[in-house]
Write a protein that holds these residues in place. Structure first.
Motif, PDB file in Angstrom:
ATOM      1  N   PHE A 165       2.976  30.652  57.645  1.00 16.76           N
ATOM      2  CA  PHE A 165       3.487  29.425  57.304  1.00 16.76           C
ATOM      3  C   PHE A 165       2.846  28.295  58.317  1.00 16.76           C
ATOM      4  CE2 PHE A 165       6.503  26.224  57.818  1.00 16.76           C
ATOM      5  CZ  PHE A 165       6.575  25.442  56.713  1.00 16.76           C
ATOM      6  N   PHE A 166       2.930  28.640  59.429  1.00 14.92           N
ATOM      7  CA  PHE A 166       2.491  27.790  60.494  1.00 14.92           C
ATOM      8  C   PHE A 166       1.018  27.405  60.757  1.00 14.92           C
ATOM      9  CE2 PHE A 166       6.630  28.774  62.445  1.00 14.92           C
ATOM     10  CZ  PHE A 166       7.488  27.421  62.602  1.00 14.92           C
ATOM     11  N   SER A 167       0.248  28.516  60.080  1.00 18.49           N
ATOM     12  CA  SER A 167      -1.198  28.377  60.033  1.00 18.49           C
ATOM     13  C   SER A 167      -1.624  27.572  58.935  1.00 18.49           C
ATOM     14  CB  SER A 167      -1.635  29.614  59.999  1.00 18.49           C
ATOM     15  OG  SER A 167      -1.245  30.268  58.978  1.00 18.49           O
ATOM     16  N   LEU A 168      -0.631  27.451  57.683  1.00 15.41           N
ATOM     17  CA  LEU A 168      -0.947  26.851  56.550  1.00 15.41           C
ATOM     18  C   LEU A 168      -0.184  25.636  56.359  1.00 15.41           C
ATOM     19  CD1 LEU A 168      -1.912  29.749  54.255  1.00 15.41           C
ATOM     20  CD2 LEU A 168      -3.402  28.143  55.534  1.00 15.41           C
ATOM     21  N   GLN A 169       0.565  25.305  57.483  1.00 17.90           N
ATOM     22  CA  GLN A 169       1.770  24.194  57.260  1.00 17.90           C
ATOM     23  C   GLN A 169       1.212  22.854  56.706  1.00 17.90           C
ATOM     24  OE1 GLN A 169       3.785  23.248  60.739  1.00 17.90           O
ATOM     25  NE2 GLN A 169       5.794  22.399  59.721  1.00 17.90           N
ATOM     26  N   ARG A 170      -0.087  22.490  57.390  1.00 18.70           N
ATOM     27  CA  ARG A 170      -0.861  21.300  56.760  1.00 18.70           C
ATOM     28  C   ARG A 170      -0.984  21.334  55.550  1.00 18.70           C
ATOM     29  NH1 ARG A 170      -6.090  19.466  56.598  1.00 18.70           N
ATOM     30  NH2 ARG A 170      -6.971  21.700  57.691  1.00 18.70           N
ATOM     31  N   VAL A 175       4.683  35.557  50.907  1.00 24.66           N
ATOM     32  CA  VAL A 175       6.139  35.947  51.362  1.00 24.66           C
ATOM     33  C   VAL A 175       7.051  36.882  50.598  1.00 24.66           C
ATOM     34  CG1 VAL A 175       8.293  34.545  51.888  1.00 24.66           C
ATOM     35  CG2 VAL A 175       6.168  33.913  52.846  1.00 24.66           C
ATOM     36  N   ALA A 176       6.749  36.491  49.038  1.00 23.13           N
ATOM     37  CA  ALA A 176       7.326  37.285  47.888  1.00 23.13           C
ATOM     38  C   ALA A 176       7.065  38.759  47.865  1.00 23.13           C
ATOM     39  CB  ALA A 176       7.354  36.473  46.790  1.00 23.13           C
ATOM     40  N   SER A 177       5.674  39.106  48.144  1.00 26.21           N
ATOM     41  CA  SER A 177       5.127  40.276  48.219  1.00 26.21           C
ATOM     42  C   SER A 177       5.569  40.960  49.295  1.00 26.21           C
ATOM     43  CB  SER A 177       3.507  40.220  48.159  1.00 26.21           C
ATOM     44  OG  SER A 177       2.980  39.723  46.969  1.00 26.21           O
ATOM     45  N   TRP A 178       5.603  40.191  50.616  1.00 22.88           N
ATOM     46  CA  TRP A 178       6.222  40.932  51.956  1.00 22.88           C
ATOM     47  C   TRP A 178       7.433  41.432  51.870  1.00 22.88           C
ATOM     48  CZ3 TRP A 178       2.922  42.404  56.065  1.00 22.88           C
ATOM     49  CH2 TRP A 178       4.001  42.696  57.342  1.00 22.88           C
ATOM     50  N   ASN A 179       8.240  40.578  51.339  1.00 24.57           N
ATOM     51  CA  ASN A 179       9.809  40.681  51.322  1.00 24.57           C
ATOM     52  C   ASN A 179      10.059  41.556  50.061  1.00 24.57           C
ATOM     53  OD1 ASN A 179      10.265  39.172  53.517  1.00 24.57           O
ATOM     54  ND2 ASN A 179      10.459  37.266  52.207  1.00 24.57           N
ATOM     55  N   ASP A 180       9.365  42.092  49.231  1.00 23.19           N
ATOM     56  CA  ASP A 180       9.746  42.585  48.072  1.00 23.19           C
ATOM     57  C   ASP A 180      10.215  44.046  48.697  1.00 23.19           C
ATOM     58  OD1 ASP A 180      10.215  43.367  45.696  1.00 23.19           O
ATOM     59  OD2 ASP A 180       8.141  44.075  44.912  1.00 23.19           O
ATOM     60  N   PHE A 181      11.331  44.462  48.019  1.00 18.62           N
ATOM     61  CA  PHE A 181      12.221  45.698  48.345  1.00 18.62           C
ATOM     62  C   PHE A 181      12.177  46.749  47.152  1.00 18.62           C
ATOM     63  CE2 PHE A 181      16.048  48.052  48.673  1.00 18.62           C
ATOM     64  CZ  PHE A 181      15.917  48.942  49.694  1.00 18.62           C
ATOM     65  N   LEU A 223       0.418  28.344  46.999  1.00 18.66           N
ATOM     66  CA  LEU A 223       0.523  29.284  46.048  1.00 18.66           C
ATOM     67  C   LEU A 223       0.348  30.680  47.118  1.00 18.66           C
ATOM     68  CD1 LEU A 223       0.594  30.862  43.469  1.00 18.66           C
ATOM     69  CD2 LEU A 223      -2.002  30.592  43.181  1.00 18.66           C
ATOM     70  N   ALA A 224      -0.762  30.582  48.060  1.00 15.36           N
ATOM     71  CA  ALA A 224      -0.786  31.765  48.928  1.00 15.36           C
ATOM     72  C   ALA A 224       0.526  32.055  49.579  1.00 15.36           C
ATOM     73  CB  ALA A 224      -1.982  31.410  49.722  1.00 15.36           C
ATOM     74  N   ILE A 225       1.212  30.920  50.210  1.00 17.53           N
ATOM     75  CA  ILE A 225       2.147  31.303  51.082  1.00 17.53           C
ATOM     76  C   ILE A 225       3.372  31.720  50.360  1.00 17.53           C
ATOM     77  CG2 ILE A 225       4.122  30.139  52.430  1.00 17.53           C
ATOM     78  CD1 ILE A 225       2.125  27.637  53.189  1.00 17.53           C
ATOM     79  N   PHE A 226       3.967  31.187  49.144  1.00 14.23           N
ATOM     80  CA  PHE A 226       4.620  31.782  48.190  1.00 14.23           C
ATOM     81  C   PHE A 226       4.457  33.269  47.726  1.00 14.23           C
ATOM     82  CE2 PHE A 226       6.076  27.362  46.408  1.00 14.23           C
ATOM     83  CZ  PHE A 226       6.439  27.028  47.555  1.00 14.23           C
TER      84      PHE A 226
END
Length: 277
Positions: free
Chosen positions: A259-264, A205-211, A199-202
């Motif tokens: 993503f890579f820090s929370l990939q596991r 990413v969605a907030s960061w990419n929001d334009f 949930l945190a990743i999604f």
């Protein structure tokens, strides 16, 4: 015969995955090499996949001509706040819908779920009028944050995930006189770490990419996010593709790190959902 068919199936699947991986990596590679080329090469219709000369000039233009550090700060602040609020509120609501029995539980959940069928474009104008004209929140962090404090999609995701968690531990905690919030905080959240990571990743990413929404409710350079700021390199008669690629590379770094820090946890969450779903 069966072994031969299985080999053919595995080879076909491997070829499809390799081709799909290449198609996925090519745009990222093009972005990276475009950020270290001159403007003419970066804007070429046929990209130069192996550049002859590498240059940091696009990064110099990107950092010198813009208020990029403020844009990054705005994006990081907004994405972090929305990630925290969505993780906490969506998991809290998901726990209530999945594990608590109260009048109207299913009715409220289905009403919330039905709102996902309404296209975002339909609510865009009323939401804009509400934020700008009614609440007078134009060009503020509040206007960007308020509509996305928690989403129904995230509530649905956490409700489905928490439905798979064992109820016996909740009953044991109640016998030990633990309150509902204590059960949620001390029992449910530790078990739900993989789902929370997804949930945190999604959300981040969605907030960061929001334009579009930050672009609508802000009107000064200081309030721009990194995605809105990148649009300033698209001029009326030309586009600085080199600086634009450099900015896109800088904007993509936090998402890759997250993503890579929370990939596991991300992969574990997908696996658990598939087994228990």
């Amino acid at each position: 015969m069966k072994s031969r068919s299985r080999v053919i199936l595995l080879v076909s699947a491997s070829v499809i995955l390799v081709v799909w991986s290449i198609l996925t990596i090519i745009p990222l590679y093009w972005m990276l090499i475009g950020s270290v080329q001159d403007t003419k090469s970066a804007a070429s219709f046929i990209p130069q996949m192996i550049p002859d000369v590498l240059s940091v000039a696009p990064y110099e233009r990107f950092f010198s001509k813009t208020n990029v550090m403020r844009w990054l700060f705005n994006s990081l602040l907004i994405s972090s706040i929305l990630t925290v609020t969505n993780v906490f509120l969506a998991s809290l609501a998901g726990y209530a819908f999945a594990k608590l029995k109260f009048p109207g539980n299913k009715a409220v959940f289905w009403i919330l779920l039905s709102t996902m069928m309404i296209p975002a474009q339909v609510t865009l104008i009323p939401l804009y009028i509400l934020m700008i004209d009614v609440f007078d929140l134009g060009n503020t962090y509040t206007a960007i944050l308020l509509p996305s404090i928690v989403s129904v999609g995230n509530i649905f995701l956490m409700k489905q995930y928490m439905s798979s968690l064992p109820t016996s531990l909740i009953h044991a905690a109640r016998i030990d006189a633990c309150g509902e919030f204590g059960i949620f905080w001390k029992v449910i959240l530790p078990m739900a770490k993989p789902g929370l990571a997804v949930l945190a990743i999604f959300t981040f990413v969605a907030s960061w990419n929001d334009f579009f929404w930050p672009f609508l409710v802000t009107n000064t350079t200081e309030m721009r996010t990194i995605q809105v700021g990148l649009a300033s390199f698209v001029y009326a008669d030309t586009t600085d593709f080199g600086a634009l690629m450099a900015g896109a590379t800088v904007a993509a770094l936090p998402m890759m790190i997250l993503f890579f820090s929370l990939q596991r946890y991300f992969l574990q969450g997908i696996t658990i959902g598939a087994v228990k779903g």
